[in-house]
Scaffold this motif. Structure first.
Motif, PDB file in Angstrom:
ATOM      1  N   PHE A  74      92.753  65.837  81.349  1.00  0.00           N
ATOM      2  CA  PHE A  74      92.120  66.868  82.176  1.00  0.00           C
ATOM      3  C   PHE A  74      92.126  66.491  83.653  1.00  0.00           C
ATOM      4  O   PHE A  74      92.314  67.351  84.524  1.00  0.00           O
ATOM      5  CB  PHE A  74      90.688  67.121  81.694  1.00  0.00           C
ATOM      6  N   GLU A  75      91.932  65.210  83.955  1.00  0.00           N
ATOM      7  CA  GLU A  75      91.970  64.779  85.354  1.00  0.00           C
ATOM      8  C   GLU A  75      93.360  64.965  85.952  1.00  0.00           C
ATOM      9  O   GLU A  75      93.488  65.324  87.130  1.00  0.00           O
ATOM     10  CB  GLU A  75      91.550  63.309  85.458  1.00  0.00           C
ATOM     11  N   GLU A  76      94.386  64.715  85.157  1.00  0.00           N
ATOM     12  CA  GLU A  76      95.750  64.898  85.650  1.00  0.00           C
ATOM     13  C   GLU A  76      96.006  66.358  86.010  1.00  0.00           C
ATOM     14  O   GLU A  76      96.595  66.662  87.052  1.00  0.00           O
ATOM     15  CB  GLU A  76      96.750  64.423  84.604  1.00  0.00           C
ATOM     16  N   ASP A  83      93.842  74.885  86.217  1.00  0.00           N
ATOM     17  CA  ASP A  83      92.796  75.085  85.224  1.00  0.00           C
ATOM     18  C   ASP A  83      93.385  74.818  83.840  1.00  0.00           C
ATOM     19  O   ASP A  83      94.613  74.733  83.675  1.00  0.00           O
ATOM     20  CB  ASP A  83      92.250  76.507  85.291  1.00  0.00           C
ATOM     21  N   VAL A  84      92.502  74.709  82.851  1.00  0.00           N
ATOM     22  CA  VAL A  84      92.942  74.364  81.497  1.00  0.00           C
ATOM     23  C   VAL A  84      92.259  75.265  80.474  1.00  0.00           C
ATOM     24  O   VAL A  84      91.037  75.471  80.532  1.00  0.00           O
ATOM     25  CB  VAL A  84      92.619  72.896  81.150  1.00  0.00           C
ATOM     26  N   LEU A  85      93.049  75.788  79.558  1.00  0.00           N
ATOM     27  CA  LEU A  85      92.528  76.442  78.354  1.00  0.00           C
ATOM     28  C   LEU A  85      92.939  75.579  77.173  1.00  0.00           C
ATOM     29  O   LEU A  85      94.116  75.501  76.823  1.00  0.00           O
ATOM     30  CB  LEU A  85      93.098  77.858  78.207  1.00  0.00           C
ATOM     31  N   TYR A  86      91.962  74.897  76.599  1.00  0.00           N
ATOM     32  CA  TYR A  86      92.234  74.021  75.459  1.00  0.00           C
ATOM     33  C   TYR A  86      91.788  74.715  74.171  1.00  0.00           C
ATOM     34  O   TYR A  86      90.606  74.947  73.958  1.00  0.00           O
ATOM     35  CB  TYR A  86      91.523  72.682  75.615  1.00  0.00           C
ATOM     36  N   LEU A  87      92.748  75.046  73.351  1.00  0.00           N
ATOM     37  CA  LEU A  87      92.473  75.569  72.011  1.00  0.00           C
ATOM     38  C   LEU A  87      92.400  74.364  71.086  1.00  0.00           C
ATOM     39  O   LEU A  87      93.390  73.676  70.867  1.00  0.00           O
ATOM     40  CB  LEU A  87      93.580  76.533  71.584  1.00  0.00           C
ATOM     41  N   ARG A 101      84.883  68.814  74.901  1.00  0.00           N
ATOM     42  CA  ARG A 101      83.884  69.527  75.703  1.00  0.00           C
ATOM     43  C   ARG A 101      83.130  68.556  76.616  1.00  0.00           C
ATOM     44  O   ARG A 101      82.849  68.879  77.789  1.00  0.00           O
ATOM     45  CB  ARG A 101      82.917  70.264  74.784  1.00  0.00           C
ATOM     46  N   GLU A 102      82.811  67.387  76.101  1.00  0.00           N
ATOM     47  CA  GLU A 102      82.135  66.388  76.930  1.00  0.00           C
ATOM     48  C   GLU A 102      83.033  65.964  78.087  1.00  0.00           C
ATOM     49  O   GLU A 102      82.575  65.840  79.243  1.00  0.00           O
ATOM     50  CB  GLU A 102      81.751  65.179  76.083  1.00  0.00           C
ATOM     51  N   ALA A 103      84.310  65.747  77.786  1.00  0.00           N
ATOM     52  CA  ALA A 103      85.257  65.350  78.834  1.00  0.00           C
ATOM     53  C   ALA A 103      85.426  66.458  79.862  1.00  0.00           C
ATOM     54  O   ALA A 103      85.496  66.194  81.076  1.00  0.00           O
ATOM     55  CB  ALA A 103      86.608  65.001  78.205  1.00  0.00           C
ATOM     56  N   ALA A 104      85.496  67.698  79.404  1.00  0.00           N
ATOM     57  CA  ALA A 104      85.660  68.838  80.315  1.00  0.00           C
ATOM     58  C   ALA A 104      84.497  68.916  81.300  1.00  0.00           C
ATOM     59  O   ALA A 104      84.693  69.132  82.510  1.00  0.00           O
ATOM     60  CB  ALA A 104      85.781  70.136  79.522  1.00  0.00           C
ATOM     61  N   ASN A 105      83.284  68.729  80.808  1.00  0.00           N
ATOM     62  CA  ASN A 105      82.117  68.780  81.693  1.00  0.00           C
ATOM     63  C   ASN A 105      82.162  67.667  82.729  1.00  0.00           C
ATOM     64  O   ASN A 105      81.814  67.875  83.909  1.00  0.00           O
ATOM     65  CB  ASN A 105      80.838  68.690  80.865  1.00  0.00           C
ATOM     66  N   GLU A 106      82.577  66.483  82.308  1.00  0.00           N
ATOM     67  CA  GLU A 106      82.678  65.366  83.246  1.00  0.00           C
ATOM     68  C   GLU A 106      83.703  65.648  84.338  1.00  0.00           C
ATOM     69  O   GLU A 106      83.446  65.442  85.533  1.00  0.00           O
ATOM     70  CB  GLU A 106      83.059  64.084  82.492  1.00  0.00           C
ATOM     71  N   VAL A 107      84.861  66.121  83.948  1.00  0.00           N
ATOM     72  CA  VAL A 107      85.937  66.357  84.915  1.00  0.00           C
ATOM     73  C   VAL A 107      85.589  67.509  85.851  1.00  0.00           C
ATOM     74  O   VAL A 107      85.839  67.445  87.066  1.00  0.00           O
ATOM     75  CB  VAL A 107      87.271  66.595  84.191  1.00  0.00           C
ATOM     76  N   MET A 108      84.985  68.570  85.315  1.00  0.00           N
ATOM     77  CA  MET A 108      84.602  69.690  86.188  1.00  0.00           C
ATOM     78  C   MET A 108      83.523  69.272  87.179  1.00  0.00           C
ATOM     79  O   MET A 108      83.438  69.830  88.277  1.00  0.00           O
ATOM     80  CB  MET A 108      84.147  70.882  85.346  1.00  0.00           C
ATOM     81  N   GLY A 109      82.693  68.274  86.802  1.00  0.00           N
ATOM     82  CA  GLY A 109      81.723  67.748  87.753  1.00  0.00           C
ATOM     83  C   GLY A 109      82.389  67.048  88.923  1.00  0.00           C
ATOM     84  O   GLY A 109      81.897  67.104  90.053  1.00  0.00           O
ATOM     85  N   GLU A 110      83.512  66.407  88.670  1.00  0.00           N
ATOM     86  CA  GLU A 110      84.251  65.711  89.717  1.00  0.00           C
ATOM     87  C   GLU A 110      85.177  66.637  90.502  1.00  0.00           C
ATOM     88  O   GLU A 110      85.495  66.375  91.662  1.00  0.00           O
ATOM     89  CB  GLU A 110      85.072  64.584  89.099  1.00  0.00           C
TER      90      GLU A 110
END
Length: 287
Positions: A74-76, A83-87, A101-110
């Motif tokens: 996600f960071e890459e 943006d990313v749509l992860y199915l 979902r946990e990773a997505a929240n972390e990356v969107m915070g950054e």
């Protein structure tokens, strides 16, 4: 508005070449065999080699993709301004979706200007692949990330998963059936017909005697439930291509229905269902 990437994981059982053709990015789930520390990613093991190892008694154990792996991906994408749509693989079968979902929240915070949407497909194998195919078509037709995520949410419970297994011992090992049921079923040549429920978990629907009857039962479920006999149809199999071809021919002969993709069930899914698993996927009004 940022461009967006469609992202998936290897539990969709779609080949790497096809994912590339669909412009889908992916991460691979992994497994180890009992008694060994060597980790294999899903696409590293050729299908027949993997299933022959299972037939010879080796026991694989699978692992979800962890939060760190998702953060790397996600960071890459975020660094590229995408943006990313992860199915995601069904949360009823794996922790993969929750880690994402946990990773997505972390990356969107950054990266506050980046949107990462995780959709729990509640699907598995090529049923998951079928829903992935539909959202790829939507993106080609200009659908936005938000519209496509809503489509996936609204469509996922219409994806029917009908399948059968050749040997009950693998379902027994995974706790899906009791040891007694597996023993009696094997003695009587009983084959279960299973489906995926609305919680994204596997459920036994009926039992038939013999492999041919089980294959016919899958075709019968298509006849009863498919909303469009000319719609998208996928088949996946655990090293039993002849049975997959037979099922496709029954659908063609009985309903004039064309199967779009026949694909292998990869090692991560196959670890739980075993060699000889045969699965049929299509759209219906409900599961």
């Amino acid at each position: 508005m940022n461009d967006y990437v469609i992202f998936t994981d290897s539990a969709c059982d779609i080949t790497l070449d096809t994912l590339k053709e669909w412009n889908v990015e992916f991460c691979s789930l992994s497994l180890v065999f009992a008694g060994s520390d060597k980790e294999y990613f899903d696409h590293e093991l050729e299908s027949k080699v993997f299933y022959d190892r299972m037939r010879n008694g080796e026991q694989p154990k699978t692992s979800a993709a962890n939060m760190g792996k998702f953060m790397t991906y996600f960071e890459e994408f975020a660094k590229q301004g995408k943006d990313v749509l992860y199915l995601a693989f069904s949360s009823g079968l794996s922790a993969t979706c929750n880690f994402a979902r946990e990773a997505a929240n972390e990356v969107m915070g950054e990266y506050p200007n980046i949107k990462i949407t995780v959709v729990d497909s509640l699907c598995a194998s090529a049923g998951y692949g079928l829903l992935l195919y539909l959202i790829c078509q939507n993106k080609l037709n200009g659908m936005s990330l938000e519209e496509n995520a809503a489509f996936a949410e609204n469509t996922k419970l219409n994806v029917n998963h009908w399948f059968t297994v050749d040997d009950l011992k693998y379902l027994k090992a995974g706790g899906r059936i009791s040891a007694t049921t597996a023993l009696v079923g094997s003695m009587l040549n009983i084959k279960p017909v299973l489906n995926m429920n609305n919680d994204g978990k596997l459920v036994s629907v009926s039992k038939v005697r013999g492999r041919k009857a089980a294959i016919q039962a899958l075709a019968d479920e298509f006849g009863k439930n498919a909303t469009d006999k000319n719609g998208t149809i996928f088949i996946s199999h655990g090293d039993c291509i002849d049975d997959a071809t037979l099922l496709a021919n029954i659908l063609k002969d009985t309903y004039n229905a064309e199967v779009d993709i026949i694909t292998n069930i990869g090692p991560v899914i196959g670890s739980h269902s075993g060699p000889g698993t045969l699965a049929l996927f299509f759209l219906a009004n409900e599961r």
